[in-house]
Enzyme design. Sequence first.
Site, PDB file in Angstrom:
ATOM      1  N   ASP A  42      59.283  25.547  13.944  1.00 44.10           N
ATOM      2  CA  ASP A  42      58.815  26.919  14.125  1.00 44.10           C
ATOM      3  C   ASP A  42      57.349  26.930  14.550  1.00 44.10           C
ATOM      4  O   ASP A  42      56.528  26.159  14.021  1.00 44.10           O
ATOM      5  CB  ASP A  42      58.994  27.671  12.806  1.00 44.10           C
ATOM      6  CG  ASP A  42      58.706  29.152  12.915  1.00 44.10           C
ATOM      7  OD1 ASP A  42      59.373  29.824  13.717  1.00 44.10           O
ATOM      8  OD2 ASP A  42      57.816  29.627  12.197  1.00 44.10           O
TER       9      ASP A  42
ATOM     10  N   GLU B 203      62.931   5.986  12.820  1.00 43.84           N
ATOM     11  CA  GLU B 203      63.381   5.088  11.757  1.00 43.84           C
ATOM     12  C   GLU B 203      64.844   5.329  11.414  1.00 43.84           C
ATOM     13  O   GLU B 203      65.547   4.415  10.946  1.00 43.84           O
ATOM     14  CB  GLU B 203      62.535   5.291  10.499  1.00 43.84           C
ATOM     15  CG  GLU B 203      61.094   4.860  10.599  1.00 43.84           C
ATOM     16  CD  GLU B 203      60.343   5.157   9.314  1.00 43.84           C
ATOM     17  OE1 GLU B 203      61.004   5.270   8.251  1.00 43.84           O
ATOM     18  OE2 GLU B 203      59.114   5.309   9.361  1.00 43.84           O
TER      19      GLU B 203
END
Length: 577
Positions: free
Chosen positions: A231, A283
């Site tokens: 956002d 990751e």
Amino acid sequence: MSVETVTQDTLACAGHLTLIHAADTAPGWWRSAVIYQVYPRSFRDLNGDGIGDLAGITQELPHLADLGVDAVWLSPFYRSPQRDAGYDVSDYCDVDPVFGTLADFDGMMAESHRLGLRVIVDLVPNHCSDQHPAFQAAIAAPAGSPERDMFIFRDGTGHDGQEPPNNWQSHFGGPAWTRVAGTDGQPGQWYLHLFDSSQPDFNWDNPAVHAEFERVLRFWLDRGVSGFRVDVAHALVKAPGLPAWGGRADGGSSDGYPGHEAPMFGQPAVHDIYRTWRLILDEYGPDRILCAEASVDLHRLAHWVRPDEMHQAFNFPYLHAGLDVYRLRSVITDSLTVLDGVGAPSTWVLSNHDVVRHASRFGYNGLGPRDGDGIGPADHQPDHDLGRRRAAAASMFMLGLPGAAYLYQGEELGLPDGIDIPDHLRQDPTFARTGGQRLGRDGCRVPLPWRGGDPHLGFGSGSDPWLPIPASFKALARDLQAESPASHLSLYRDALAFRRELDLGRGSLSWAEDWCTGYSLGYMNGTTLVVMNLNHEPLEMPAGHVLIRSLPAGAGRALASGETAWIQLGPDAAAAL
């Protein structure tokens, strides 16, 4: 007819082509995905309290899989006082009881994975709720404390600090600063809130804020989400010294105040945040993504989607281009060209939870509602039939473009905005902060009609919905549209099916110059010709191998040679050959 013949015929009827974008061969599901935005409180209410919930989303996920989308984006469902429909978060790692529990979230994730749907969640890092424990600790602590340094507190100006620290304005109207009492009970410092006063901005100059959001990212990644829509991704870092700004509150350009100079948006240091986040997502594997809600011009937008930052960014210039064919062509060309320059895909979107639905916006031939405002019963009303017809054409045209596409819940039904909402039921803080001068965004957030014969049109069987569902929505209910091959819903299903079968999201784009006029726009994606006619008169074009059209074809005719069939593409319609 052979594929080779179809290709040759299509290329022949396309005429002169101007190549803009080559086919995309880079890996990544998100580069061509169709992602469906779910606004949880308005999607489906399973427990009967009048507000949609996670269990309701889980129950209806098969409908989204059947529609043919690739992923679901959930608007905020976190713990929140709901002052701004969940964009005021009090706990980023829990579900608000109005929507259910973490167990409900895990059940929804399991069902989405069973159906082959990915899930992206909203992340709100610019601000939180004033009920967040960190902000409660800040207002209880003295000026200059570590607790206050999590947010942007400043001394006021003028006599006894009675005036705000600067002249910044809230997106929702009024000043962007609110004063709090000091530890002695006397008026003290001011805190910054670019949105509602219940949404204090975090201080991203503080490493502790970075650490907290890195923890939040990992919490949801560990639960299996495929990424985050971020956002107001351009607002986290503010210019040093918080200089005065005389331009628009939303950072848009105005006379004498170009948007790129707005001190609360697009600061260079924001990109370091997203580089760190990208490393965290990597990751977890190459299929987790970040999408920026960054309201900046296209050339600056490319900075958010460089190879080591975000994967996608919302294309607001496209959303706001309307049905101006010249502006549409320019935005599409610029989007593909600029984003190709950094190896990123474009995204396309026509509606979301912050704008009037495009079935209503396109129902105006003149001036319609401005951005962020709704349509009330006293306003100039759209032509609903015209709006739905144009919305169907624009949606089909969009779904043929290469790149990713975002759909807003209910647009596949051709829903208009809700207009007859009594003032006492309006919940958008814009309405209250402007004294009703701006209606705000409630109209595009009205609950969905699932079954035309059920109470509340199948949204829920208990309490009245949190916003009233218009009686006109009954004819647009999903179950009724599912039975009609000529419905708006069927058009979306067909458009998504041919997009997937022809891999148009990975395709190329060349402007079909013979079909680009003052009232029509045409492009080739691979061997598919897509044309949208916005004229008041039918457009006569070769039938070729018609894949889909947004309206039934008009009467056709054959050329004198009898070799080529033609169709009439009606006004405000689109077709793909």
